[in-house]
Design a protein around this motif. Structure first.
Motif, short mmCIF file in Angstrom:
data_model
loop_
_atom_site.label_atom_id
_atom_site.label_comp_id
_atom_site.label_asym_id
_atom_site.label_seq_id
_atom_site.Cartn_x
_atom_site.Cartn_y
_atom_site.Cartn_z
N TRP A 87 18.90 -20.03 5.05
CA TRP A 87 19.13 -20.51 3.68
C TRP A 87 20.61 -20.77 3.44
CZ3 TRP A 87 15.85 -22.44 0.33
CH2 TRP A 87 16.25 -22.60 -1.00
N ARG A 88 21.38 -19.84 3.90
CA ARG A 88 22.84 -20.00 3.92
C ARG A 88 23.35 -19.05 5.00
NH1 ARG A 88 24.37 -15.43 1.17
NH2 ARG A 88 23.14 -14.85 -0.67
N ARG A 183 22.36 -29.51 -0.16
CA ARG A 183 21.71 -28.23 0.13
C ARG A 183 20.28 -28.46 0.62
NH1 ARG A 183 22.13 -24.52 1.61
NH2 ARG A 183 21.21 -22.92 0.27
N GLN A 224 14.85 -23.57 -6.79
CA GLN A 224 15.80 -22.50 -6.48
C GLN A 224 17.17 -23.08 -6.11
OE1 GLN A 224 15.35 -19.27 -6.74
NE2 GLN A 224 17.11 -18.43 -5.64
N ARG A 227 19.02 -24.32 -9.12
CA ARG A 227 19.61 -23.22 -9.89
C ARG A 227 20.85 -22.67 -9.18
NH1 ARG A 227 13.82 -21.75 -11.26
NH2 ARG A 227 13.67 -22.16 -13.50
N GLU A 228 20.74 -22.49 -7.88
CA GLU A 228 21.87 -21.94 -7.14
C GLU A 228 23.08 -22.87 -7.21
OE1 GLU A 228 20.79 -20.78 -3.18
OE2 GLU A 228 19.31 -19.32 -3.86
N ASN A 231 24.63 -22.49 -10.55
CA ASN A 231 25.44 -21.27 -10.62
C ASN A 231 26.77 -21.46 -9.92
OD1 ASN A 231 23.53 -19.84 -12.07
ND2 ASN A 231 22.53 -19.02 -10.23
N ALA A 232 26.73 -22.10 -8.74
CA ALA A 232 27.95 -22.27 -7.97
C ALA A 232 28.96 -23.17 -8.68
CB ALA A 232 27.61 -22.85 -6.59
#
Lengths: 451, 217
Positions: A87-88, A183, A224, A227-228, A231-232
């Protein structure tokens, strides 16, 4: 895990187990690599109550539990290793399904429901290909700022004018979307297009056609990712059916059926017989399916004529005002577009509802009513075309009474879902929601961040 | 001729009014409809509910819930307050429609509706028996309802039904009567002194049963 391990640059420090609850929120937990190795075949314990917690963390009550649910038992989340990705750096991610101790699927597990219906289609010799158009609205504020404002009066990212297809959106909006698709590329989710949509701050992101289970995975993960990235970058994204009083957002499903790689919805002279029967099933089940594809209180605020979503149980060839649009005449791209779902759905349950309708139509050889060749909004109330249920309670009653959806989704799921929507309806009305407001604060608080 | 010394029998009850709620009604509309229906059936506030006309807005004191009662041969209850009413009452929906502020508008009309919405509760045993009977069709409802009452005259117990599955409720008589009749909210009652013995699934089903009593859903 081999492929992921082979390409990783940073050792895996944790594996995130993922699956949606009934609401569509991606739930899970992070486990160490050692724990993951130990449990990846037998599964990981999750409390059954995850299917009975509402979006305000209240236990959903009002129905008789099935035998597999007790005074909060454990069920097993078994990861599907084909979904394992890095995922990361340092974090792997894997999606799973919920299973009972006897090895049978949890009857209300959203992903398992899709798998079951895909298997049913396979028994008829068909494979389904599905895609989704995800709509979401982006706001300048960080999620912390959004919370402090009660998710109200936020600033649309990229300007406050409504637009569609404009390329002149400001660079903050463009940067957000470019970060999102980067992403998606990194985690192996194939996307096809993104654009600005009709409302201020709104985007539409199209995921590529794939099999329905994989599409559900990609859809849940894309939310997801969005949203991430928000946030970043210090921004917020919402998948509410109506994040502001003005604009709604949907999630159109495109579907075709193949046999031996050949699109069975194609016919030279219009819809194939299979397409017609699929439409027949989708329309026969649409009132009940509304409960699933319009799952929240706010979902029903979208149902306004002339604003985008369908308002009638209708279909038409190349008619975007109808609930089901038939795209015909192309050997490869002939498909059905199911236009009712909101952006706030559980991806798997929505796909299950669509597949259930298609299966019902095929198995029952259901001929659709006459297509609507006029505009399918604002039609005369003469009984010729039924309107889509416009409240959660009406839709729930339609689902409870639908024998076709009961046959394909199972009585246990239908009863569970109807009860969960009755709880939601009761919570809204008795704990602060305002049905007479355009959009009540109760809804913003409950639905802005989840699902 | 001396005046009669016996009490005359009450006059024959005139034709009862009926209560109608709109389709797809909200919980408040359902709660009002049920309460007014009970008031009519029991003869409570007959005069007030027999008024020829008048509209009363009923608003919750702590949520946006609102409804309009229109008196007449048929008492109609609708969600929201869409036109200027003759009177407005603001009530505590978790306090058996107790007014939380002075009514506005037609004071007599408001007082009549408030009176109608606050009928006396039956004794707990009668309420429990009716609750048990009316909730039989709910899937998963326990066979037996056991009620332990902490009354002013000491503990009392009631047992309703026969069968293998049992649910026990313990609490003050008035609060239990309120839960059984729908006057009180079951889950709120758990915070106010009612205790239960049963499974989580049974609690879930009992919640459905309490909604049946309170909202007729």
């Amino acid at each position: 895990m081999s492929e992921t391990t082979a390409t990783r640059t940073t050792p895996c420090k944790a594996v995130r187990l993922e699956a949606t609850n009934h609401e569509g929120s991606l739930l899970g937990k992070n486990v160490s690599p050692a724990k993951f190795e130990a449990g990846k075949d037998s599964g990981f314990a999750f409390a059954d109550i995850l299917f009975a917690i509402d979006l305000n963390n209240e236990i959903v009550l009002g129905d008789a539990f099935p035998d597999w649910r007790g005074n909060i038992y454990d069920i097993a989340m078994v990861p599907d290793l084909s979904t394992l990705v890095e995922w990361r750096p340092g974090l792997d991610s894997v999606i799973g399904d919920y299973w009972l101790k006897d090895g049978s699927p949890v009857p209300i597990c959203p992903r398992n429901l899709v798998k079951r219906l895909v298997a049913r289609l396979a028994e008829h010799g068909y494979t389904a290909t599905a895609a989704v158009e995800i709509e979401a609205t982006l706001f300048e504020e960080s999620v912390q700022e959004a919370r402090s404002k009660g998710y109200r009066d936020l600033t649309p990212l990229g300007g406050s004018t409504g637009a569609t297809y404009h390329l002149a959106r400001s660079s903050d909006w463009v940067a957000y979307m470019e970060a999102v698709v980067e992403r998606l590329d990194q985690v192996g989710i194939t996307w096809e297009a993104w654009t600005d949509e009709a409302a201020p701050g709104q985007t539409e992101l199209n995921l590529a056609p794939t099999d329905p289970v994989r599409l559900g995975d990609n859809w849940a993960r894309t939310r997801q990712v969005m949203r991430e990235v928000g946030n970043a970058l210090g921004h917020t994204v919402s998948f509410m059916a109506k994040p502001t009083a003005g604009f709604g957002q949907g999630a159109h499903i495109n579907l075709s059926l193949q046999r031996d790689g050949v699109n069975q919805y194609f016919a030279e002279d219009g819809p194939s017989e299979l397409m017609r029967h699929s439409v027949g099933g989708l329309l026969a089940t649409m009132a009940g399916a509304t409960s699933i594809v319009m799952p929240q209180i706010t979902s029903y605020r979208r149902l306004v004529d002339l604003t985008g979503p369908p308002t009638t149980i209708s279909w038409g060839v190349n008619n975007k005002t109808a609930a089901v649009r038939a795209i015909t005449g192309h050997p490869k791209y002939s498909r059905l577009e199911y236009r009712l779902p909101g952006a706030d759905v559980n991806p798997y349950l929505t796909l299950a509802a669509v597949l259930a309708g298609v299966l019902a139509g095929i198995e029952g050889r259901i001929e659709p009513p006459a297509q609507v060749t006029d505009m399918a909004w604002c039609l005369p109330d003469d009984g010729s075309v039924e309107r889509i249920p416009d409240t959660m309670s009406k839709a729930g009653a339609a689902l409870a009474a639908d024998p076709l959806l009961r046959a394909h989704l199972g009585d246990e799921f239908v009863d569970f879902w109807v009860a969960s929507r009755r709880w939601e309806w009761m919570e809204f009305h008795t704990k602060g929601g305002d049905p007479y407001a355009e959009l009540s604060a109760w809804e913003s608080t409950r639905y802005f961040e989840f699902p | 001729m001396s005046a009669p010394t016996t009490v005359a029998p009450p006059p024959a009850r005139p034709e009862l009014v009926r209560v109608a709620i709109e389709d797809d009604a909200t919980p408040l509309v359902r709660q009002l409809g049920r309460t007014l229906g009970e008031a009519i059936r029991s003869g409570h506030a007959h005069d007030e509910l027999s008024r020829a006309g008048g509209t009363v807005a009923v608003r919750s004191h702590d949520t946006p819930q609102a409804a309009t009662i229109t008196l007449g041969a048929t008492i109609e209850v609708r969600g929201g307050v869409l036109a200027e009413p003759d009177a407005t009452v603001v009530v505590d929906l978790h306090g058996r429609f107790a007014p939380t502020e002075e009514p506005s508008g037609d004071a007599v009309l408001a007082a009549g509706v408030l009176h109608a919405l606050r009928p006396p509760l039956p004794p707990w045993r009668e309420a429990a028996a009716r609750f048990w009977q009316e909730t039989r069709p709910i899937p998963g409802i326990p066979d037996v309802l056991v009620v332990h009452v902490l009354g002013p005259d000491g503990p009392e117990e009631g047992r309703f039904g026969e069968g293998a599955t049992t649910y026990e409720l313990t609490g003050p008589a008035d609060l239990l009567a309120g839960v059984f009749t729908g006057a009180d909210d079951f889950l709120a009652a758990l915070d106010a002194g009612v205790q239960v013995k049963g499974t989580l699934s049974q609690l879930s089903v009992m919640t459905a049963a309490s909604w049946k009593a309170r909202f007729d859903v």
